[in-house]
Design a protein around this motif. Structure first.
Motif, PDB file in Angstrom:
ATOM      1  N   VAL A 177      15.740 -17.247 -23.546  1.00  5.32           N
ATOM      2  CA  VAL A 177      14.759 -16.770 -22.579  1.00  5.32           C
ATOM      3  C   VAL A 177      13.621 -17.772 -22.523  1.00  5.32           C
ATOM      4  CG1 VAL A 177      15.326 -14.319 -22.853  1.00  5.32           C
ATOM      5  CG2 VAL A 177      13.541 -15.322 -24.271  1.00  5.32           C
ATOM      6  N   LYS A 178      12.998 -17.865 -21.367  1.00  2.00           N
ATOM      7  CA  LYS A 178      11.837 -18.749 -21.259  1.00  2.00           C
ATOM      8  C   LYS A 178      10.811 -18.114 -20.350  1.00  2.00           C
ATOM      9  CE  LYS A 178      14.067 -21.776 -17.877  1.00  2.00           C
ATOM     10  NZ  LYS A 178      14.401 -23.177 -17.598  1.00  2.00           N
ATOM     11  N   MET A 179       9.557 -18.498 -20.574  1.00  2.00           N
ATOM     12  CA  MET A 179       8.462 -17.892 -19.848  1.00  2.00           C
ATOM     13  C   MET A 179       7.314 -18.879 -19.737  1.00  2.00           C
ATOM     14  SD  MET A 179       6.702 -14.270 -20.774  1.00  2.00           S
ATOM     15  CE  MET A 179       8.303 -13.516 -20.520  1.00  2.00           C
ATOM     16  N   GLU A 180       6.722 -18.936 -18.563  1.00  2.00           N
ATOM     17  CA  GLU A 180       5.525 -19.746 -18.389  1.00  2.00           C
ATOM     18  C   GLU A 180       4.325 -18.917 -18.821  1.00  2.00           C
ATOM     19  OE1 GLU A 180       5.411 -21.997 -14.788  1.00  2.00           O
ATOM     20  OE2 GLU A 180       3.249 -22.297 -14.955  1.00  2.00           O
ATOM     21  N   MET A 181       3.408 -19.557 -19.560  1.00  2.00           N
ATOM     22  CA  MET A 181       2.241 -18.864 -20.100  1.00  2.00           C
ATOM     23  C   MET A 181       0.968 -19.600 -19.724  1.00  2.00           C
ATOM     24  SD  MET A 181       3.641 -17.804 -23.817  1.00  2.00           S
ATOM     25  CE  MET A 181       5.252 -17.023 -23.917  1.00  2.00           C
ATOM     26  N   ASN A 182      -0.078 -18.834 -19.505  1.00  2.00           N
ATOM     27  CA  ASN A 182      -1.369 -19.403 -19.136  1.00  2.00           C
ATOM     28  C   ASN A 182      -2.210 -19.724 -20.368  1.00  2.00           C
ATOM     29  OD1 ASN A 182      -0.861 -19.294 -16.367  1.00  2.00           O
ATOM     30  ND2 ASN A 182      -1.442 -17.134 -16.304  1.00  2.00           N
ATOM     31  N   VAL A 183      -1.627 -20.479 -21.276  1.00  2.00           N
ATOM     32  CA  VAL A 183      -2.339 -20.997 -22.451  1.00  2.00           C
ATOM     33  C   VAL A 183      -1.872 -22.435 -22.664  1.00  2.00           C
ATOM     34  CG1 VAL A 183      -2.614 -18.750 -23.582  1.00  2.00           C
ATOM     35  CG2 VAL A 183      -0.624 -20.149 -24.106  1.00  2.00           C
ATOM     36  N   PRO A 184      -2.742 -23.279 -23.239  1.00  2.00           N
ATOM     37  CA  PRO A 184      -2.313 -24.651 -23.537  1.00  2.00           C
ATOM     38  C   PRO A 184      -1.166 -24.672 -24.543  1.00  2.00           C
ATOM     39  CG  PRO A 184      -4.709 -24.424 -23.701  1.00  2.00           C
ATOM     40  CD  PRO A 184      -4.139 -23.039 -23.561  1.00  2.00           C
ATOM     41  N   THR A 185      -0.359 -25.698 -24.483  1.00  2.00           N
ATOM     42  CA  THR A 185       0.781 -25.852 -25.391  1.00  2.00           C
ATOM     43  C   THR A 185       0.359 -25.749 -26.848  1.00  2.00           C
ATOM     44  OG1 THR A 185       1.841 -27.273 -23.762  1.00  2.00           O
ATOM     45  CG2 THR A 185       2.711 -27.371 -26.001  1.00  2.00           C
ATOM     46  N   ALA A 186      -0.748 -26.398 -27.221  1.00  2.00           N
ATOM     47  CA  ALA A 186      -1.205 -26.391 -28.616  1.00  2.00           C
ATOM     48  C   ALA A 186      -1.532 -24.977 -29.095  1.00  2.00           C
ATOM     49  CB  ALA A 186      -2.420 -27.305 -28.778  1.00  2.00           C
ATOM     50  N   ALA A 230      -1.208 -14.837 -27.404  1.00  2.00           N
ATOM     51  CA  ALA A 230      -1.687 -16.219 -27.341  1.00  2.00           C
ATOM     52  C   ALA A 230      -2.920 -16.330 -26.443  1.00  2.00           C
ATOM     53  CB  ALA A 230      -0.583 -17.146 -26.864  1.00  2.00           C
ATOM     54  N   LYS A 231      -2.916 -15.572 -25.345  1.00  2.00           N
ATOM     55  CA  LYS A 231      -4.060 -15.590 -24.430  1.00  2.00           C
ATOM     56  C   LYS A 231      -5.300 -15.038 -25.117  1.00  2.00           C
ATOM     57  CE  LYS A 231      -5.730 -16.158 -20.228  1.00  2.00           C
ATOM     58  NZ  LYS A 231      -5.822 -17.439 -19.589  1.00  2.00           N
ATOM     59  N   ALA A 265      -0.183 -22.075 -27.867  1.00  2.00           N
ATOM     60  CA  ALA A 265       1.090 -21.352 -27.995  1.00  2.00           C
ATOM     61  C   ALA A 265       1.810 -21.777 -29.273  1.00  2.00           C
ATOM     62  CB  ALA A 265       1.971 -21.601 -26.776  1.00  2.00           C
ATOM     63  N   TYR A 266       1.845 -23.063 -29.541  1.00  2.00           N
ATOM     64  CA  TYR A 266       2.508 -23.576 -30.748  1.00  2.00           C
ATOM     65  C   TYR A 266       1.839 -23.022 -32.005  1.00  2.00           C
ATOM     66  CZ  TYR A 266       4.222 -26.753 -34.319  1.00  2.00           C
ATOM     67  OH  TYR A 266       4.776 -27.261 -35.466  1.00  2.00           O
ATOM     68  N   LYS A 267       0.515 -23.067 -32.048  1.00  2.00           N
ATOM     69  CA  LYS A 267      -0.211 -22.593 -33.230  1.00  2.00           C
ATOM     70  C   LYS A 267       0.044 -21.107 -33.464  1.00  2.00           C
ATOM     71  CE  LYS A 267      -4.688 -22.599 -35.484  1.00  2.00           C
ATOM     72  NZ  LYS A 267      -6.064 -23.067 -35.446  1.00  2.00           N
ATOM     73  N   CYS A 268       0.022 -20.317 -32.391  1.00  2.00           N
ATOM     74  CA  CYS A 268       0.275 -18.876 -32.529  1.00  2.00           C
ATOM     75  C   CYS A 268       1.692 -18.596 -33.025  1.00  2.00           C
ATOM     76  CB  CYS A 268       0.053 -18.171 -31.197  1.00  2.00           C
ATOM     77  SG  CYS A 268      -1.666 -18.044 -30.727  1.00  2.00           S
ATOM     78  N   TYR A 269       2.682 -19.290 -32.468  1.00  2.00           N
ATOM     79  CA  TYR A 269       4.073 -19.049 -32.873  1.00  2.00           C
ATOM     80  C   TYR A 269       4.323 -19.547 -34.295  1.00  2.00           C
ATOM     81  CZ  TYR A 269       8.592 -17.351 -31.348  1.00  2.00           C
ATOM     82  OH  TYR A 269       9.710 -16.589 -31.172  1.00  2.00           O
ATOM     83  N   SER A 270       3.560 -20.540 -34.726  1.00  2.00           N
ATOM     84  CA  SER A 270       3.711 -21.078 -36.085  1.00  2.00           C
ATOM     85  C   SER A 270       3.264 -20.096 -37.157  1.00  2.00           C
ATOM     86  CB  SER A 270       2.904 -22.374 -36.232  1.00  2.00           C
ATOM     87  OG  SER A 270       3.407 -23.367 -35.384  1.00  2.00           O
TER      88      SER A 270
END
Length: 187
Positions: free
Chosen positions: A43-52, A178-179, A54-59
């Motif tokens: 699955v994939k989704m566009e999100m209104n947050v910077p990549t960094a 993330a937002k 989103a990455y930090k939150c998922y980490s």
């Protein structure tokens, strides 16, 4: 759909006819699982947050139960921080489903990729990829593969759309998480 989510796409959306797939019972040490030749869930989704962001939150593995509907807990092992103990609890198909596993986080690529594989328990592996879509948005793609637990064989044909739906809902909640994280870290 949340305001933090621009779009959701389910890839590989098709119901498998498991009667036409190969299946083999694993050795006694893994007797509660059956190996089924099926594609991964993506699955994939566009999100209104910077990549960094989103990455930090998922980490933050221990925060995953806050937004993934079927994960009840994630605990990082104190003596081995690349290992984590996961628990899944969910009621579906008229059953209480509960599994756990030990996972190893593989070497990540900051702001691009997080991936893991289970070492024991529920056999699974996955990858999360992060694609920048501008300064303040990104695409997050989640791919998960696993072996079907013996308990779920009677409902296996319904698993793919059900799990894809769970993963989409998880990414929707993740976008909100993330937002809010992005908003909190800038205030």
């Amino acid at each position: 759909m949340s305001t933090a989510v621009a779009s959701a796409v389910v890839v590989n959306h098709r119901i498998l006819n498991l009667n036409q797939r190969k299946s083999t019972v694993l050795p006694a040490s893994s007797s509660s699982f059956i190996s089924i030749d099926c594609p991964p869930y993506r699955v994939k989704m566009e999100m209104n947050v910077p990549t960094a962001v989103a990455y930090k939150c998922y980490s933050d593995r221990e925060a995953i139960p806050q937004w993934m509907p079927f994960i009840s807990s994630v605990k990082i092992l104190e003596d081995k921080p690349d290992l984590s103990r996961w628990s899944l609890k969910y009621k579906a198909f008229g059953r209480d489903i509960e599994f756990s596993w030990l996972a190893r986080n593989m070497q990540p690529i900051p702001n691009q990729k997080i991936h893991w594989r289970s070492l024991e328990g529920l056999p699974n592996r996955g990858i999360v990829r992060f694609f920048p879509k501008g300064a303040s948005s990104c695409m997050v793609e989640l791919t998960v593969s696993y072996e079907v637990p013996q308990l779920l064989i009677p409902v296996a044909s319904a698993l793919q759309p059900f799990l894809e739906s769970l993963l989409v809902r998880g990414l929707e909640k993740f976008a909100d998480f993330a937002k809010s994280y992005s908003t909190e870290s800038t205030t």
